[in-house]
Design a protein around this motif. Structure first.
Motif, mmCIF file in Angstrom:
data_model
loop_
_atom_site.group_PDB
_atom_site.id
_atom_site.type_symbol
_atom_site.label_atom_id
_atom_site.label_comp_id
_atom_site.label_asym_id
_atom_site.label_seq_id
_atom_site.Cartn_x
_atom_site.Cartn_y
_atom_site.Cartn_z
ATOM 1 N N ASN A 160 26.800 51.510 39.328
ATOM 2 C CA ASN A 160 27.641 51.491 40.519
ATOM 3 C C ASN A 160 26.994 52.215 41.691
ATOM 4 O O ASN A 160 27.198 51.840 42.858
ATOM 5 C CB ASN A 160 29.001 52.116 40.205
ATOM 6 C CG ASN A 160 29.812 51.282 39.226
ATOM 7 O OD1 ASN A 160 29.678 50.054 39.180
ATOM 8 N ND2 ASN A 160 30.647 51.934 38.429
ATOM 9 N N CYS A 213 37.580 40.690 40.201
ATOM 10 C CA CYS A 213 37.986 41.664 41.224
ATOM 11 C C CYS A 213 36.881 42.627 41.626
ATOM 12 O O CYS A 213 37.073 43.429 42.546
ATOM 13 C CB CYS A 213 39.205 42.452 40.748
ATOM 14 S SG CYS A 213 38.865 43.529 39.325
ATOM 15 N N TRP A 215 34.752 45.693 42.274
ATOM 16 C CA TRP A 215 35.065 47.125 42.295
ATOM 17 C C TRP A 215 36.428 47.410 42.933
ATOM 18 O O TRP A 215 36.700 48.517 43.347
ATOM 19 C CB TRP A 215 33.960 47.877 43.025
ATOM 20 C CG TRP A 215 32.650 47.811 42.300
ATOM 21 C CD1 TRP A 215 32.207 48.650 41.305
ATOM 22 C CD2 TRP A 215 31.606 46.854 42.483
ATOM 23 N NE1 TRP A 215 30.966 48.276 40.873
ATOM 24 C CE2 TRP A 215 30.561 47.169 41.574
ATOM 25 C CE3 TRP A 215 31.432 45.757 43.340
ATOM 26 C CZ2 TRP A 215 29.379 46.433 41.495
ATOM 27 C CZ3 TRP A 215 30.257 45.020 43.251
ATOM 28 C CH2 TRP A 215 29.250 45.361 42.343
ATOM 29 N N GLY A 216 37.284 46.378 42.988
ATOM 30 C CA GLY A 216 38.676 46.574 43.363
ATOM 31 C C GLY A 216 38.996 46.565 44.838
ATOM 32 O O GLY A 216 40.117 46.905 45.229
ATOM 33 N N SER A 217 38.075 46.141 45.693
ATOM 34 C CA SER A 217 38.303 46.251 47.133
ATOM 35 C C SER A 217 39.437 45.359 47.622
ATOM 36 O O SER A 217 40.240 45.776 48.470
ATOM 37 C CB SER A 217 37.013 45.919 47.889
ATOM 38 O OG SER A 217 35.995 46.843 47.555
ATOM 39 N N THR A 234 38.245 41.617 35.704
ATOM 40 C CA THR A 234 36.794 41.500 35.712
ATOM 41 C C THR A 234 36.315 41.620 34.276
ATOM 42 O O THR A 234 37.024 42.201 33.439
ATOM 43 C CB THR A 234 36.140 42.594 36.578
ATOM 44 O OG1 THR A 234 34.705 42.506 36.467
ATOM 45 C CG2 THR A 234 36.564 43.988 36.145
ATOM 46 N N GLN A 239 32.278 47.804 36.670
ATOM 47 C CA GLN A 239 33.131 47.503 37.820
ATOM 48 C C GLN A 239 34.550 48.005 37.587
ATOM 49 O O GLN A 239 35.149 48.641 38.465
ATOM 50 C CB GLN A 239 33.157 45.992 38.072
ATOM 51 C CG GLN A 239 31.908 45.440 38.715
ATOM 52 C CD GLN A 239 32.071 43.973 39.077
ATOM 53 O OE1 GLN A 239 32.821 43.234 38.424
ATOM 54 N NE2 GLN A 239 31.365 43.532 40.095
ATOM 55 N N ALA A 243 36.667 50.649 39.852
ATOM 56 C CA ALA A 243 37.867 50.136 40.512
ATOM 57 C C ALA A 243 39.089 50.979 40.146
ATOM 58 O O ALA A 243 39.918 51.314 41.015
ATOM 59 C CB ALA A 243 38.088 48.676 40.125
ATOM 60 N N ARG A 244 39.216 51.357 38.890
ATOM 61 C CA ARG A 244 40.344 52.204 38.474
ATOM 62 C C ARG A 244 40.270 53.575 39.128
ATOM 63 O O ARG A 244 41.295 54.134 39.554
ATOM 64 C CB ARG A 244 40.340 52.338 36.955
ATOM 65 C CG ARG A 244 40.723 51.070 36.220
ATOM 66 C CD ARG A 244 40.392 51.151 34.745
ATOM 67 N NE ARG A 244 40.762 49.928 34.035
ATOM 68 C CZ ARG A 244 40.187 49.520 32.919
ATOM 69 N NH1 ARG A 244 39.222 50.255 32.352
ATOM 70 N NH2 ARG A 244 40.562 48.399 32.334
ATOM 71 N N ARG A 246 38.941 54.267 42.035
ATOM 72 C CA ARG A 246 39.301 54.113 43.454
ATOM 73 C C ARG A 246 40.812 53.984 43.635
ATOM 74 O O ARG A 246 41.393 54.531 44.577
ATOM 75 C CB ARG A 246 38.592 52.897 44.046
ATOM 76 C CG ARG A 246 37.073 53.021 44.076
ATOM 77 C CD ARG A 246 36.430 51.737 44.547
ATOM 78 N NE ARG A 246 36.573 51.557 45.994
ATOM 79 C CZ ARG A 246 36.390 50.412 46.629
ATOM 80 N NH1 ARG A 246 36.104 49.303 45.925
ATOM 81 N NH2 ARG A 246 36.522 50.340 47.935
ATOM 82 N N ILE A 258 43.856 47.291 36.957
ATOM 83 C CA ILE A 258 42.549 46.657 36.771
ATOM 84 C C ILE A 258 42.337 46.441 35.281
ATOM 85 O O ILE A 258 42.461 47.371 34.485
ATOM 86 C CB ILE A 258 41.411 47.524 37.345
ATOM 87 C CG1 ILE A 258 41.631 47.801 38.829
ATOM 88 C CG2 ILE A 258 40.059 46.849 37.100
ATOM 89 C CD1 ILE A 258 41.576 46.569 39.724
#
Length: 442
Positions: A160, A213, A215-217, A234, A239, A243-244, A246, A258
């Motif tokens: 990441n 999804c 990285w969740g943006s 995903t 990722q 994402a979680r 964030r 996520i």
């Protein structure tokens, strides 16, 4: 001195019927070719072994990733010069890369003399092992669940921190939307996410599914700015982990989730809207009907799908489509591109009504150039966080892709589709301005 550059330049001219448009510098210090512009440096004769043992695109790719060939100077200019012999300008159909055709032709007994001279320059040796950045051999049926997970892991589970250097704070890995020439990459990515939310007609309390999804943006933007509840799926563990994190840092875990889950395993519909942004390129032709039918089933009647997808140009003989070897082995294993007309037809075959198609080809070229600039700016850190070979893969693939979009060899489109009600109602205003910008409809 063997004057390797001069001998190679002569062989290239014989094979191509014209001089190479780049200056060559060989491992022995010799040079040949035009004195202006970038230089193609062959740093190690092992590059010739790779091409001799694997003529064509894959041999060149392995030499590039291994650092045995390089471009000194402007990579874009070097690729543009080569593109003069990549595509047949003004012809009804583009030709394959002339250099690659010639290299592949080394297998032909009629070109035995050329092949012999290349091998004489290379010297006796067994073929070098492929660089370790090359994808492992494919396992299982094409686009099975397991094989797709392996392919996605190869591309996305490389760190990441590496991706944050390239993508910037937005962590969006798809075409941005440049509303102003002076916009920053962050501005353009924010504008793209907002454009998608408006096309989907998101309202507070609705359920959104973001397929692929990343990285969740998209999930973060839709929940924070449009008040929806969202699920992102995903099949990349790295990722999903970021994402979680964030979502937790934004205090949104009570409104978003996520999952590490394939779209084919998602069964908790109905959703009011579905976004699929830069994911469908991984689906493949053998699974695209399943993909379209699955998303149609997961939507409520009247629900909207936004499918954001790279497209290739149609061919007279669709059976002649060949996946790019460099991309398949080093970038997107098993990735496939389809013409936009094929995609819209398959969506409609699955029951969708296609309501809008917007081409964003020029926007992706700008996005890729911004990513390349980020990579070049942070090159030492990118190498430290992955490998020199991995950084070289991304540098070449993104720069070449930027030119491919600029030269109209590939495109990217946002397709807005609707699952209509039983009576055929799309539950949409009648004008684009009404559903996209909130202007008065007739």
């Amino acid at each position: 001195m063997t004057d390797a550059a001069g001998r190679l330049a002569g062989l290239a001219k014989q094979a191509l019927g014209r001089p190479l448009p780049l200056r060559l510098r060989a491992w022995d210090g010799s040079e040949a070719g035009p004195s202006d512009g970038p230089v193609l440096a062959i740093r190690d004769r092992r590059a010739l072994h790779r091409v001799a043992w694997k003529p064509g695109e894959l041999g060149l790719a392995r030499a590039w990733v291994a650092g045995e060939i390089d471009v000194e100077g402007d990579l874009y200019e070097a690729l543009e010069r080569i593109s003069g012999i990549v595509w047949g300008r003004g012809e009804a159909e583009p030709e394959r890369h002339a250099v690659l055709r010639t290299l592949t032709a080394l297998r032909d007994p009629r070109n035995l003399r050329l092949a012999t001279e290349v091998l004489a320059l290379a010297g006796p040796a067994l073929p070098p092992a492929p660089p370790r950045e090359e994808a492992a051999r494919h396992r299982g049926p094409l686009h099975s669940l397991r094989r797709d997970r392996d392919a996605i892991s190869h591309h996305y589970d490389v760190g990441n921190d590496f991706y944050s250097l390239v993508l910037g704070p937005s962590m969006v890995y798809s075409c941005a939307y440049w509303e102003r020439p002076a916009a920053t990459l962050e501005d353009a990515q924010r504008a793209k996410l907002d454009l998608i939310c408006r096309k989907l007609g998101l309202q507070p309390g609705q359920r959104l599914l973001d397929v692929g999804c990343g990285w969740g943006s998209m999930v973060l933007h839709a929940v924070e700015h449009y008040g929806v509840e969202a699920v992102g799926v995903t099949i990349s563990e790295e990722q999903a982990g970021l994402a979680r994190k964030r979502l937790a840092e934004a205090g949104l875990t009570d409104r978003a989730e996520i999952r590490v889950q394939d779209y084919r395993e998602t069964d908790d519909g109905p959703y009011d809207a579905i976004s699929s942004i830069g994911m469908a390129e991984h689906v493949g032709s053998v699974q695209f009907r399943t993909y379209a039918e699955t998303l149609h089933r997961l939507l409520k009647p009247g629900g909207r799908l936004l499918n954001h997808q790279i497209a290739r140009r149609p061919l007279k003989d669709e059976d002649a489509y060949r996946i790019d070897e460099f991309i398949d082995r080093y970038v997107f294993p098993d990735g496939e591109l389809a013409p936009v007309g094929t995609t819209t037809a398959l969506l409609e075959d699955a029951g969708f009504e296609v309501r809008d198609v917007e081409a964003l080809r020029e926007h992706y070229a700008l996005t890729l150039r911004a990513w390349v600039a980020n990579l070049e700016k942070h090159w030492p850190d990118a190498v430290r966080l992955t490998t020199a070979g991995r950084a070289r893969v991304w540098h070449l693939y993104m720069a070449a892709s930027a030119l491919a979009f600029e030269q109209n060899n590939i495109g990217v489109n946002q397709i807005l589709a609707v699952r209509t009600t039983t009576g055929g109602n799309a539950k949409m205003p009648g004008t684009r301005g009404a559903w996209l910008y909130g202007t008065t409809q007739p």
